[in-house]
Design an enzyme around this catalytic site. Sequence first.
Site, mmCIF file in Angstrom:
data_model
loop_
_atom_site.group_PDB
_atom_site.id
_atom_site.type_symbol
_atom_site.label_atom_id
_atom_site.label_comp_id
_atom_site.label_asym_id
_atom_site.label_seq_id
_atom_site.Cartn_x
_atom_site.Cartn_y
_atom_site.Cartn_z
ATOM 1 N NE ARG A 62 -30.268 -83.260 -14.852
ATOM 2 C CZ ARG A 62 -28.989 -83.456 -14.538
ATOM 3 N NH1 ARG A 62 -28.536 -84.673 -14.344
ATOM 4 N NH2 ARG A 62 -28.186 -82.434 -14.438
ATOM 5 C CD GLU A 112 -56.043 -78.492 -15.110
ATOM 6 O OE1 GLU A 112 -54.930 -78.651 -14.606
ATOM 7 O OE2 GLU A 112 -57.078 -78.326 -14.457
ATOM 8 N NE ARG A 147 -56.291 -83.352 -15.046
ATOM 9 C CZ ARG A 147 -55.144 -84.021 -14.979
ATOM 10 N NH1 ARG A 147 -54.467 -84.306 -16.071
ATOM 11 N NH2 ARG A 147 -54.665 -84.411 -13.820
ATOM 12 C CG ASN A 153 -61.342 -76.748 -11.910
ATOM 13 O OD1 ASN A 153 -60.662 -77.439 -11.152
ATOM 14 N ND2 ASN A 153 -60.823 -75.986 -12.850
ATOM 15 C CG HIS A 202 -62.783 -78.142 -6.695
ATOM 16 N ND1 HIS A 202 -63.777 -79.092 -6.781
ATOM 17 C CD2 HIS A 202 -61.774 -78.720 -5.992
ATOM 18 C CE1 HIS A 202 -63.375 -80.193 -6.160
ATOM 19 N NE2 HIS A 202 -62.161 -79.994 -5.671
ATOM 20 C CG HIS A 209 -60.003 -74.066 -4.552
ATOM 21 N ND1 HIS A 209 -59.779 -74.447 -5.860
ATOM 22 C CD2 HIS A 209 -59.614 -75.108 -3.792
ATOM 23 C CE1 HIS A 209 -59.290 -75.667 -5.877
ATOM 24 N NE2 HIS A 209 -59.180 -76.102 -4.638
HETATM 25 N N1 LIG Z 1 -52.531 -84.495 -7.618
HETATM 26 C C1 LIG Z 1 -53.831 -84.306 -7.797
HETATM 27 O O1 LIG Z 1 -54.374 -84.493 -8.881
HETATM 28 C C2 LIG Z 1 -54.658 -83.880 -6.622
HETATM 29 C C3 LIG Z 1 -56.066 -83.929 -6.693
HETATM 30 C C4 LIG Z 1 -56.808 -83.559 -5.586
HETATM 31 C C5 LIG Z 1 -56.162 -83.147 -4.429
HETATM 32 N N2 LIG Z 1 -54.810 -83.093 -4.372
HETATM 33 C C6 LIG Z 1 -54.104 -82.673 -3.145
HETATM 34 O O2 LIG Z 1 -54.394 -83.610 -2.121
HETATM 35 C C7 LIG Z 1 -54.231 -82.969 -0.853
HETATM 36 C C8 LIG Z 1 -55.364 -83.385 0.044
HETATM 37 O O3 LIG Z 1 -55.335 -84.778 0.183
HETATM 38 P P1 LIG Z 1 -56.115 -85.542 1.360
HETATM 39 O O4 LIG Z 1 -57.480 -85.023 1.460
HETATM 40 O O5 LIG Z 1 -55.883 -86.987 1.132
HETATM 41 O O6 LIG Z 1 -55.407 -84.995 2.670
HETATM 42 P P2 LIG Z 1 -54.115 -85.416 3.522
HETATM 43 O O7 LIG Z 1 -53.080 -86.077 2.731
HETATM 44 O O8 LIG Z 1 -53.752 -84.177 4.260
HETATM 45 O O9 LIG Z 1 -54.717 -86.464 4.566
HETATM 46 C C9 LIG Z 1 -55.739 -86.046 5.441
HETATM 47 C C10 LIG Z 1 -55.489 -86.490 6.874
HETATM 48 O O10 LIG Z 1 -55.796 -87.865 6.994
HETATM 49 C C11 LIG Z 1 -54.740 -88.571 7.635
HETATM 50 N N3 LIG Z 1 -54.777 -89.921 7.073
HETATM 51 C C12 LIG Z 1 -54.467 -90.283 5.802
HETATM 52 N N4 LIG Z 1 -54.758 -91.572 5.603
HETATM 53 C C13 LIG Z 1 -55.247 -92.047 6.778
HETATM 54 C C14 LIG Z 1 -55.731 -93.322 7.181
HETATM 55 N N5 LIG Z 1 -55.818 -94.339 6.333
HETATM 56 N N6 LIG Z 1 -56.143 -93.452 8.458
HETATM 57 C C15 LIG Z 1 -56.115 -92.388 9.303
HETATM 58 N N7 LIG Z 1 -55.685 -91.157 8.975
HETATM 59 C C16 LIG Z 1 -55.255 -91.004 7.719
HETATM 60 C C17 LIG Z 1 -53.515 -87.760 7.339
HETATM 61 O O11 LIG Z 1 -52.532 -87.944 8.344
HETATM 62 C C18 LIG Z 1 -54.054 -86.336 7.354
HETATM 63 O O12 LIG Z 1 -54.093 -85.836 8.673
HETATM 64 C C19 LIG Z 1 -54.169 -81.481 -1.128
HETATM 65 O O13 LIG Z 1 -52.842 -81.048 -0.948
HETATM 66 C C20 LIG Z 1 -54.569 -81.360 -2.579
HETATM 67 O O14 LIG Z 1 -53.930 -80.270 -3.218
HETATM 68 C C21 LIG Z 1 -54.056 -83.461 -5.450
HETATM 69 ZN ZN LIG Z 2 -61.111 -81.301 -4.408
#
Ligand SMILES: NC(=O)c1ccc[n+]([C@@H]2O[C@H](COP(=O)([O-])OP(=O)(O)OC[C@H]3O[C@@H](n4cnc5c(N)ncnc54)[C@H](O)[C@@H]3O)[C@@H](O)[C@H]2O)c1
Ligand SMILES: [Zn+2]
Length: 368
Positions: free
Chosen positions: A120, A235, A239, A243, A246, A250
Site C-alpha cells: 500500500r 491535470e 497542465r 501536450n 504530443h 502520439h
Molecule cells: N511520468 C511522467 O510524467 C512521464 C513524462 C514523460 C514520459 N514518461 C514516460 O517515460 C518513458 C520514456 O522515457 P525515456 O525516454 O527515458 O525512455 P527509456 O526509459 O525507455 O530509456 C531509453 C533507452 O535509453 C537507455 N538508457 C537510459 N539511460 C541511459 C544511460 N544513461 N546511458 C545509456 N543508455 C541509457 C535505456 O536502456 C533505454 O533503452 C515512456 O514510457 C513515457 O510514457 C513519463
Molecule cells: Zn514527450
Amino acid sequence: MFRLRCPTANGTGHPLRLGPGALDVLPALWRPEWRAAALVADRTVLALHGPAVLRHLRRCAPAIRVYEVPPGDRHKSAATWLRLADRMLADRLGRDTCLVALGGGVALDLGGFLAATFLRGIPHLLLPTTLLATVDASLGGKTGINRPAGKNLLGAFRVPAAVLADTALLDTLPAREWRGGLAEVVKHAVVADAALFARLEHEGRALRRPGSLDVPTLARAIRVKLDVVARDPFERGRRRVLNFGHTLGHALEAATGHRVHHGAAVAVGMAVEAELAVRLARFPAADRDRLAGLLAVLGLPTRHACPFERLLPHLEVDKKRRDGKVHLALPARLGRMAGGRTGWTLPVAPSELRAAWETRAGRTGRPA
Ligand SMILES: NC(=O)c1ccc[n+]([C@@H]2O[C@H](COP(=O)([O-])OP(=O)(O)OC[C@H]3O[C@@H](n4cnc5c(N)ncnc54)[C@H](O)[C@@H]3O)[C@@H](O)[C@H]2O)c1
Ligand SMILES: [Zn+2]
C-alpha cells in the site's frame, strides 16, 4: 550543483538535486527509518552505472536488493510490475524499504508505480538517467504502466522523497535518446521560456552531442515543468500545455507502429501544430520558422511522409459533437501558450489538421 524544491499538492514539496555528482548527496537524504533499499533499475543502465550507484547506496542503506527492468517501453507492463512486486515480497521487504528507481522514464514510471502499490505504498527516490527523464518523467508525480488498450492507463500520482539527477550519467546516452530528450527541452522553451529558446538557438549544433546541455539550461527546462505542475498538480487544466506537439506526435508514433522515436514524433508534432497555431492562435509565422529551424539544427525531423488518413484513427476526436474536433495546446508566441480562458486547448477540425499536416509535408526540412 543545482538545488531545487519540487512543489507537491500537500504544499511541502520535495528536494531535487541536479548536476554532476548529484548522487553524492544520497547519504544526506537517506532517512534512518529506511532499513533497506530496493534498487529497481533499467538493465542497460545497471550495466553502465550500477557499480557507482551501488557504491553510494552502500554508504547509507543497511541492506540492498537489486531488481532489473529490461529496457524498452513494452516492459513498462503489468507483467514486469507483478514479477518485481512478487520478488520483493519473496525477499520479505517491509514498509521500512525505500525503493530507488534508476533509469529512463520506463524504470521511473514503473518503479514509482511499484512504490505506490507495494504494501500500500513505500517511499521512493528517483534517479533519472535519460534527458527525457531528467526534464520530464522524473517530475510531477505521475507513475504508471501500459496496457494493451493504451499507454500509461494504470497508475497513480505518487510523489518521490527526492529526485537525484546526476548529469554525469547522461554522457553514455545513445544519440537517438539524447535527441529525443532535446525535443522535450524545446517543448518546454516554447511553452513558457523564450529566453531558454534563444539559448538553445545560440548553442545550436553543439547540443547534438549527448551530455552537452549545461546544468543551468537543464534547470530552466525543469523549472518550466515544475511551474506548470505546481499550478495544476492533478491535470485539471493548465497542465495540458505540456501536450504541445504530443497530440500529433502520439498519433504519428501509433500510426507507424512506434518505429518513429517518441522525441522525433514530438518534433514533427510541434512543427505541424505550430502551423495550426499560426492559423488559429496568432502564433507569428516568424516564430514558427524559428521553431522549425531550431529542430532541424538539433537533428530533429519537422515532417513525415505518413498519409494523414493513417493518423486520423489515432487522434482523439471529440465524439460528442458531429463535427468532432481535436483539442490542441497551441502556442500564442514563443514562451507563451494560447487558450488561458478556454482551458488551455483550442478546438481544431480534422480538415484543418489535414491541411497543416500536408503543408508541412510539402515544406523543406528534415524528414523523420
Ligand atoms: N511520468 C511522467 O510524467 C512521464 C513524462 C514523460 C514520459 N514518461 C514516460 O517515460 C518513458 C520514456 O522515457 P525515456 O525516454 O527515458 O525512455 P527509456 O526509459 O525507455 O530509456 C531509453 C533507452 O535509453 C537507455 N538508457 C537510459 N539511460 C541511459 C544511460 N544513461 N546511458 C545509456 N543508455 C541509457 C535505456 O536502456 C533505454 O533503452 C515512456 O514510457 C513515457 O510514457 C513519463
Ligand atoms: Zn514527450
